[in-house]
Design an enzyme around this catalytic site. Structure first.
Site, mmCIF file in Angstrom:
data_model
loop_
_atom_site.group_PDB
_atom_site.id
_atom_site.type_symbol
_atom_site.label_atom_id
_atom_site.label_comp_id
_atom_site.label_asym_id
_atom_site.label_seq_id
_atom_site.Cartn_x
_atom_site.Cartn_y
_atom_site.Cartn_z
ATOM 1 N N GLU A 34 -0.753 -0.892 3.096
ATOM 2 C CA GLU A 34 -0.510 0.245 4.011
ATOM 3 C C GLU A 34 0.840 0.122 4.717
ATOM 4 O O GLU A 34 0.974 0.512 5.872
ATOM 5 C CB GLU A 34 -1.616 0.359 5.066
ATOM 6 C CG GLU A 34 -2.912 0.938 4.578
ATOM 7 C CD GLU A 34 -2.771 2.281 3.884
ATOM 8 O OE1 GLU A 34 -3.337 2.394 2.784
ATOM 9 O OE2 GLU A 34 -2.089 3.187 4.408
ATOM 10 N N SER A 79 7.143 -0.490 -1.356
ATOM 11 C CA SER A 79 7.547 0.032 -0.048
ATOM 12 C C SER A 79 8.238 1.382 -0.159
ATOM 13 O O SER A 79 8.091 2.237 0.715
ATOM 14 C CB SER A 79 8.474 -0.967 0.644
ATOM 15 O OG SER A 79 7.800 -2.183 0.828
HETATM 16 C C1 LIG Z 1 -4.937 -6.605 -2.401
HETATM 17 C C2 LIG Z 1 -4.065 -5.406 -2.445
HETATM 18 C C3 LIG Z 1 -4.637 -4.152 -2.404
HETATM 19 C C4 LIG Z 1 -3.843 -3.010 -2.467
HETATM 20 N N1 LIG Z 1 -4.437 -1.789 -2.514
HETATM 21 C C5 LIG Z 1 -3.664 -0.692 -2.775
HETATM 22 C C6 LIG Z 1 -4.248 0.591 -3.028
HETATM 23 O O1 LIG Z 1 -5.476 0.736 -2.965
HETATM 24 N N2 LIG Z 1 -3.464 1.623 -3.317
HETATM 25 C C7 LIG Z 1 -2.109 1.496 -3.384
HETATM 26 O O2 LIG Z 1 -1.444 2.466 -3.674
HETATM 27 N N3 LIG Z 1 -1.509 0.301 -3.144
HETATM 28 C C8 LIG Z 1 -2.250 -0.792 -2.853
HETATM 29 N N4 LIG Z 1 -1.659 -2.006 -2.640
HETATM 30 C C9 LIG Z 1 -0.205 -2.105 -2.735
HETATM 31 C C10 LIG Z 1 0.470 -2.335 -1.397
HETATM 32 O O3 LIG Z 1 0.417 -1.152 -0.623
HETATM 33 C C11 LIG Z 1 1.909 -2.808 -1.678
HETATM 34 O O4 LIG Z 1 1.821 -4.118 -2.181
HETATM 35 C C12 LIG Z 1 2.778 -2.742 -0.462
HETATM 36 O O5 LIG Z 1 3.057 -1.427 -0.120
HETATM 37 C C13 LIG Z 1 4.104 -3.475 -0.667
HETATM 38 O O6 LIG Z 1 4.740 -3.089 -1.856
HETATM 39 P P1 LIG Z 1 5.261 -4.181 -2.890
HETATM 40 O O7 LIG Z 1 4.162 -5.112 -3.145
HETATM 41 O O8 LIG Z 1 5.845 -3.490 -4.035
HETATM 42 O O9 LIG Z 1 6.382 -4.966 -2.106
HETATM 43 P P2 LIG Z 1 7.951 -4.565 -1.998
HETATM 44 O O10 LIG Z 1 8.090 -3.173 -1.556
HETATM 45 O O11 LIG Z 1 8.578 -4.999 -3.268
HETATM 46 O O12 LIG Z 1 8.379 -5.513 -0.826
HETATM 47 C C14 LIG Z 1 8.752 -6.886 -1.000
HETATM 48 C C15 LIG Z 1 9.320 -7.383 0.338
HETATM 49 O O13 LIG Z 1 10.504 -6.622 0.667
HETATM 50 C C16 LIG Z 1 10.356 -6.044 1.948
HETATM 51 N N5 LIG Z 1 11.038 -4.740 1.995
HETATM 52 C C17 LIG Z 1 10.950 -3.725 1.108
HETATM 53 N N6 LIG Z 1 11.665 -2.671 1.506
HETATM 54 C C18 LIG Z 1 12.234 -3.024 2.702
HETATM 55 C C19 LIG Z 1 13.091 -2.384 3.629
HETATM 56 N N7 LIG Z 1 13.494 -1.119 3.450
HETATM 57 N N8 LIG Z 1 13.442 -3.059 4.751
HETATM 58 C C20 LIG Z 1 12.993 -4.319 4.961
HETATM 59 N N9 LIG Z 1 12.198 -4.992 4.118
HETATM 60 C C21 LIG Z 1 11.819 -4.346 2.990
HETATM 61 C C22 LIG Z 1 8.860 -5.899 2.134
HETATM 62 O O14 LIG Z 1 8.551 -5.773 3.485
HETATM 63 C C23 LIG Z 1 8.357 -7.178 1.508
HETATM 64 O O15 LIG Z 1 8.512 -8.228 2.417
HETATM 65 C C24 LIG Z 1 -2.436 -3.152 -2.541
HETATM 66 C C25 LIG Z 1 -1.873 -4.419 -2.530
HETATM 67 C C26 LIG Z 1 -2.663 -5.538 -2.501
HETATM 68 C C27 LIG Z 1 -2.008 -6.887 -2.573
#
Ligand SMILES: Cc1cc2nc3c(=O)[nH]c(=O)nc-3n(C[C@H](O)[C@H](O)[C@H](O)COP(=O)(O)OP(=O)(O)OC[C@H]3O[C@@H](n4cnc5c(N)ncnc54)[C@H](O)[C@@H]3O)c2cc1C
Lengths: 383, 266
Positions: A364, A131
């Site tokens: 996204e 995120s």
């Molecule tokens: C199948 C799949 C395809 C993907 N494809 C791509 C791709 O092509 N390119 C790419 O770059 N990425 C890709 N992603 C990554 C995706 O964009 C990220 O998983 C997403 O942005 C969330 O990041 P994270 O998994 O690190 O979760 P984290 O950021 O670790 O979040 C964990 C939890 O904490 C919450 N959280 C975090 N920060 C805050 C805040 N400030 N306030 C409130 N809540 C918060 C989140 O909402 C979530 O509930 C993909 C992911 C998947 C699963």
């Protein structure tokens, strides 16, 4: 105000649906179970021009608007989200090249993607960067007339099938401000030092390829820089309106597919001597599912239409993305409920919709992040 | 420049369960689509153009139908036809039934205007299923013809179409037809393409001309036929299912025996 689609848009929608029903539906279950990328379907989709419909005609695309593209995404996702993503995201990352790329980059990268000869990807997320995009730690250092890329990208769609990736890298570690000092650099998958490992065991969209990418001293020519050096963050943000609207369209498509499947099943399935659609409890579910799907659709179309008007719509795009993804998850849930036990196995598409819907609340920008953005805009706070 | 004229019809499609109101199916159960056989005829014409050179072949579609069916016509244009003609006016609108004679007269006038080298029609239309329009047209314009064509090899220099056509009982005939000719196209002759997104885009700008009967030098008498629709009913269906039990060794020969008995296989 005009809520009607043009004849051309209706024709696009019908032909895409025809394609999806004939070419995707029969193989959807198989690709989901096998967890493999549907190369043959991607190839057929390319013949029809579904790979990069928004790419301009001079680069092999169809030059369609974001609203047109939204209709295409909706129809594909209404049939099978995993294969739909394999098609609609086969040009992921190309929007940056289209907007900021040089003429040479456009010719080299956009055309083969539009023609289905190549697959692209966008690599932003990292093991420790989700995120909070500003914490990207993959670096690109200038060495003579080359960039040297080092780092690891995580969850990258098309990771093991992609031919090139637009990679968000830190290029100026000394830059002031959290959002400065990043650049977008194109890295081809056949460069030395590039490796990709497929991530298996996904809950849904299992036909879509997802991988971890490792860049170990990968050298690319300086011409692979997209747009302005150190200004990638601003560049990247320009596409959020477009890419979030696209995920909203995915949500609308999933909800539509689930709605249709549930309506059909409810009329076929009989209990207590009549179709279950005669029970008010089921009728209310169907009414609610269809109403919310239509509301999500209107929000999404408006968002797409505004992007096409060239308006800045941070808040609206986040609203569409958050709402449509939530509707997708809820509607798919109710669709399984209406199917009873039959919805719990993969003979019917609703089981897939139920699993596939969840991703639209994660990638996204998660639901929480979208709400943060909406609130930030409401309260007039900056970045 | 070679010209291929393709007859294209928008047919009524009907849901699995429907209700009949007098001599019509209730609107609620009806949809519309490009006639399946015509889809193959369009594909065949477009493939001819692609093989010979798109600048050297003009693929024109002709449709008898109201404005509503323009979306279906655009589908043919999106798949690669160059331009379209749609024939309609109040007389046609008011006619209860356009029989084969009426369609033949209208298409005959279009053929006289367009002077095509080849006319491709579907074997039949999915809704009326007269299976006669193509052949009747050939007779009217005095062209050579072949019906139920499932393979076509065109020799432009020699002005000949070598065709394979289905006869009854699984028999096929190989024959040469000299141009100009009318061929009625059977499903399976090719694999119809999807309209590409680019094609759909370009189709919006292709010429679609609307002609009234008067424009074709015809008057309202063409719609006067002897055919009347007097009733409509769902045919009695008798199911006659045979289930073979056992492995493929035994069941295959049982199946073959039945097919032979019914005259399906040779
Ligand atoms: C199948 C799949 C395809 C993907 N494809 C791509 C791709 O092509 N390119 C790419 O770059 N990425 C890709 N992603 C990554 C995706 O964009 C990220 O998983 C997403 O942005 C969330 O990041 P994270 O998994 O690190 O979760 P984290 O950021 O670790 O979040 C964990 C939890 O904490 C919450 N959280 C975090 N920060 C805050 C805040 N400030 N306030 C409130 N809540 C918060 C989140 O909402 C979530 O509930 C993909 C992911 C998947 C699963």
């Amino acid at each position: 105000m005009d809520f009607g689609l043009s004849d051309e848009q209706r024709q696009i929608r019908e032909e895409v649906r025809r394609f999806a029903e004939n070419e995707i539906e029969p193989v959807a279950q198989e690709y989901d179970v096998e967890e493999t990328f549907p190369h043959d379907v991607h190839e057929k989709a390319a013949e029809m021009g579904l790979t990069g419909p928004y790419i301009p005609i001079e680069y092999g695309g169809a030059g369609y608007s974001i609203l047109d593209t939204t209709l295409i995404v909706e129809e594909l996702f209404a049939v099978d989200p995993g294969i739909a993503l394999s098609i609609s995201a086969s040009s992921f990352g190309c929007e940056a090249i289209m907007e900021f790329g040089t003429e040479d980059q456009k010719e080299r990268f956009l055309e083969p993607v539009a023609l289905g000869e190549k697959i692209s990807g966008a690599a932003i997320s990292e093991p420790d960067t989700g995120s909070d995009v500003s914490s990207v730690s993959t670096t690109a250092e200038k060495d003579g007339d080359e960039w040297v890329v080092n780092g690891t990208k995580m969850w990258i769609t098309n990771g093991t099938v992609g031919d090139f990736f637009v990679v968000l890298c830190k290029t100026n570690p000394d830059a002031e401000g959290r959002y400065n000092g990043f650049s977008q650099i194109i890295v081809e998958s056949d460069r030395d030092g590039f490796s990709a490992e497929k991530i298996t065991g996904k809950l849904g969209i299992r036909a879509s390829d997802t991988a971890e990418l490792v860049f170990d001293d990968v050298r690319v020519p300086e011409e692979n820089l997209v747009g302005t050096r150190d200004a990638a963050f601003l560049q990247q943000m320009q596409f959020f309106d477009q890419t979030r609207t696209a995920v909203a369209a995915q949500g609308v498509g999933i909800a539509k597919g689930a709605c249709e499947a549930a309506l059909e099943y409810a009329q076929d399935r009989e209990q207590f001597g009549k179709p279950i659609s005669e029970f008010q409890a089921i009728q209310h579910k169907l009414a609610d599912m269809h109403t919310r799907t239509e509301a999500a659709r209107m929000l999404t179309y408006k968002s797409a239409w505004k992007v096409d008007q060239g308006e800045d719509i941070t808040q609206l795009a986040s609203m569409a993305k958050e709402y449509a993804s939530r509707v997708a998850v809820d509607v798919a849930d109710e669709a399984v409920q209406i199917h009873g036990g039959a919805g719990y196995v993969n003979d019917f598409p609703v089981e897939r919709f139920y699993r596939d819907a969840k991703i639209t609340q994660i990638y996204e920008g998660t639901t929480e992040i979208q709400k943060n953005i909406i609130a930030r805009e409401l309260l007039g706070k900056g970045l | 420049m070679m010209k291929v004229l393709v007859t294209v019809k928008e047919v009524a499609t009907v849901e699995d369960e429907f209700e009949i109101e007098g001599t019509a199916i209730d609107e609620r159960y009806l949809g519309a689509d490009l006639n399946e056989w015509d889809d193959y005829a369009i594909e065949e014409a477009v493939q001819i153009a692609e093989a010979i050179g798109e600048d050297e072949v003009d693929v024109v579609t002709v449709t008898i139908g109201p404005e509503d069916c323009e979306q279906t016509i655009r589908q043919a244009l999106a798949k690669g036809a160059d331009r379209a003609i749609r024939v309609w006016d109040d007389t046609l609108e008011d006619a209860d039934l356009l029989d084969v004679g009426a369609k033949t007269a209208i298409l005959e006038a279009v053929v006289e205007d367009e002077d095509p080298d080849l006319v491709l029609s579907g074997v039949q239309s999915g809704d009326d299923s007269f299976m006669a329009t193509g052949v009747s047209l050939a007779d009217a314009v005095d062209f050579q013809w072949a019906a139920v064509v499932n393979s076509l090899d065109l020799d432009v220099e020699g002005d000949t179409a070598s065709v394979r056509r289905e006869l009854e009982g699984g028999v096929e005939e190989l024959t040469d037809v000299s141009l100009p000719a009318v061929l009625t196209i059977q499903t399976g002759i090719n694999e119809p393409r999807y309209a590409s997104l680019r094609g759909i885009r370009m189709a919006q700008r292709k010429e679609l001309t609307v002609q009234r009967l008067a424009d074709l030098g015809l008057d309202s008498s063409v719609v006067e036929g002897d055919l009347r629709l007097t009733g409509m009913s769902v045919p009695e269906s008798e199911s006659d299912a045979t289930v073979f039990a056992g492995g493929p060794e035994e069941t295959a020969s049982e199946l073959a025996a039945i097919l032979r008995e019914k005259g399906v296989g040779q």
